[in-house]
Design an enzyme around this catalytic site. Sequence first.
Site, mmCIF file in Angstrom:
data_model
loop_
_atom_site.group_PDB
_atom_site.id
_atom_site.type_symbol
_atom_site.label_atom_id
_atom_site.label_comp_id
_atom_site.label_asym_id
_atom_site.label_seq_id
_atom_site.Cartn_x
_atom_site.Cartn_y
_atom_site.Cartn_z
ATOM 1 N N ASN A 99 0.814 -1.214 0.000
ATOM 2 C CA ASN A 99 0.000 0.000 0.000
ATOM 3 C C ASN A 99 0.850 1.268 0.000
ATOM 4 O O ASN A 99 0.326 2.360 0.237
ATOM 5 C CB ASN A 99 -0.923 0.016 1.222
ATOM 6 C CG ASN A 99 -1.952 -1.102 1.186
ATOM 7 O OD1 ASN A 99 -2.414 -1.492 0.122
ATOM 8 N ND2 ASN A 99 -2.297 -1.629 2.346
ATOM 9 N N GLU A 121 -16.101 4.122 3.907
ATOM 10 C CA GLU A 121 -14.747 4.364 3.402
ATOM 11 C C GLU A 121 -14.876 5.168 2.118
ATOM 12 O O GLU A 121 -15.817 4.972 1.349
ATOM 13 C CB GLU A 121 -14.026 3.053 3.127
ATOM 14 C CG GLU A 121 -13.826 2.178 4.350
ATOM 15 C CD GLU A 121 -13.118 0.876 4.023
ATOM 16 O OE1 GLU A 121 -12.116 0.903 3.284
ATOM 17 O OE2 GLU A 121 -13.567 -0.179 4.514
ATOM 18 N N HIS A 136 -7.194 4.785 2.172
ATOM 19 C CA HIS A 136 -6.651 4.508 0.836
ATOM 20 C C HIS A 136 -6.811 5.676 -0.131
ATOM 21 O O HIS A 136 -6.502 5.541 -1.317
ATOM 22 C CB HIS A 136 -7.306 3.255 0.268
ATOM 23 C CG HIS A 136 -6.978 2.023 1.045
ATOM 24 N ND1 HIS A 136 -5.855 1.260 0.799
ATOM 25 C CD2 HIS A 136 -7.612 1.440 2.099
ATOM 26 C CE1 HIS A 136 -5.815 0.256 1.656
ATOM 27 N NE2 HIS A 136 -6.867 0.340 2.452
ATOM 28 N N ASP A 155 -13.612 6.995 6.415
ATOM 29 C CA ASP A 155 -12.280 6.403 6.497
ATOM 30 C C ASP A 155 -11.573 6.652 5.166
ATOM 31 O O ASP A 155 -11.975 6.131 4.129
ATOM 32 C CB ASP A 155 -12.410 4.908 6.775
ATOM 33 C CG ASP A 155 -11.065 4.214 6.998
ATOM 34 O OD1 ASP A 155 -10.063 4.673 6.428
ATOM 35 O OD2 ASP A 155 -11.041 3.208 7.726
ATOM 36 N N HIS A 180 -14.179 -1.815 6.473
ATOM 37 C CA HIS A 180 -13.056 -2.564 7.027
ATOM 38 C C HIS A 180 -13.437 -3.221 8.358
ATOM 39 O O HIS A 180 -14.292 -2.718 9.097
ATOM 40 C CB HIS A 180 -11.878 -1.605 7.232
ATOM 41 C CG HIS A 180 -10.594 -2.292 7.556
ATOM 42 N ND1 HIS A 180 -10.183 -2.525 8.853
ATOM 43 C CD2 HIS A 180 -9.619 -2.792 6.752
ATOM 44 C CE1 HIS A 180 -9.004 -3.128 8.836
ATOM 45 N NE2 HIS A 180 -8.649 -3.314 7.580
ATOM 46 N N SER A 210 -11.033 -0.787 0.554
ATOM 47 C CA SER A 210 -9.704 -1.395 0.542
ATOM 48 C C SER A 210 -9.605 -2.676 -0.270
ATOM 49 O O SER A 210 -8.519 -3.001 -0.759
ATOM 50 C CB SER A 210 -9.244 -1.673 1.974
ATOM 51 O OG SER A 210 -10.149 -2.536 2.634
ATOM 52 N N LYS A 262 -0.041 4.024 4.474
ATOM 53 C CA LYS A 262 -0.286 3.648 3.083
ATOM 54 C C LYS A 262 0.416 4.666 2.169
ATOM 55 O O LYS A 262 1.627 4.649 2.067
ATOM 56 C CB LYS A 262 -1.783 3.509 2.855
ATOM 57 C CG LYS A 262 -2.336 2.375 3.742
ATOM 58 C CD LYS A 262 -3.793 2.175 3.636
ATOM 59 C CE LYS A 262 -4.229 0.953 4.442
ATOM 60 N NZ LYS A 262 -3.988 1.060 5.899
#
Length: 387
Positions: A47, A176, A208, A205, A133, A180, A239
Amino acid sequence: MVDLKTWLSQQQEKGGLRSLRPVSSRAKGRLTLAGDGNRELIDFSSNDYLALAEHPALIAAAQQALLRFGTGSGASRLMSGDLAVHHELEEAMATLKGKEAALTFGSGYMANTGIIPALMNRHDCVFSDRLNHASIHDGCRLSGARVIRFRHNDLNHLEELLMEKRGTGTALIVVESIYSMDGDRCPLRELVAIKERFGCLLMVDEAHATGVFGAKGGGIIEEDGVSSGVDLAMGTFGKALGSYGAYVAGNREMIDYLLNRARSFVFSTALPPAVAAASLAAVQLIQQEPELRHDLQAKMAYFKGMLRAGGYLADLGPSQIIPIQVGESKAALAKAELLRKERIFATAVRPPTVPEGTARLRFSITRHHSTADLAQAAKALLEVMEL
């Protein structure tokens, strides 16, 4: 207690047993597995999207902090572990996220399992995307609140559930911005409108997304212009920012409250100074050098173009995370092994990380990858998928 031997045997039989494979060397997007001779593999599992973990600015910042403070913080932030660099990092993250304040945590898992239980209790409701997640799901359970999951990215379903189950207590929506394991993107503009209509808090979130999206690397909430409508912007340094740890950004009152109530913050040793200093350097770098993400986005487009030209017709998504659906766990493991023989390291992701029957090869594109690497990987992948 579960019979350990039986459980392990069952997992082995269905291809769900996990084991650790030590990496003996890693540099510039390549790795060597211990016990595998000196065979170098191109790493598509990392990542480290912007290739900052090896950036000279981060290394120099970490070295200076090591010399000044040593290897550890020695205590929690509320004891004697509170260092100036932690505050500098939090101020930088608050600015990046368009918020008044921020707070750092030891990891993304600690952040999500600290923030949600601090805010919510048994009188409240959490509306959580089904593909969030595991740390979000665990944070929801720890809170004791009523947890209601809505179909992935299905805002019509979310609205139906809000109308039926919103209740009179505090309601929190958790999503998110970039998922992910699927690499798809949450429709945040529409979601902000929904949360305002129903009087909810919204937590996003951005693990990423930070560093990869947004004019200054502030993530999807910056790119979509919804920072003011997001109550809690959470993310990680491990990440695209090439370091370790996590943060949450919000208004000053919210952050002061979490500083006092988030147990995973209150009762944990502070981030090591070298880690915090490297993270601060990364936050500064992504704002100063937008070409980092422009380069990554060009590589993403190139790899996806190669797959499409080779006949791969499934949706490849809008992000640097590219899931190649296989189906059964054993088949995904077999295809990952075939790719390793071609010097391509891509992880087979299996249940319970993803739903049953959706095991996949997860490709992460990073700035480490050259066009030759991407072409080699695309060719190998197309062959493995028999296209």
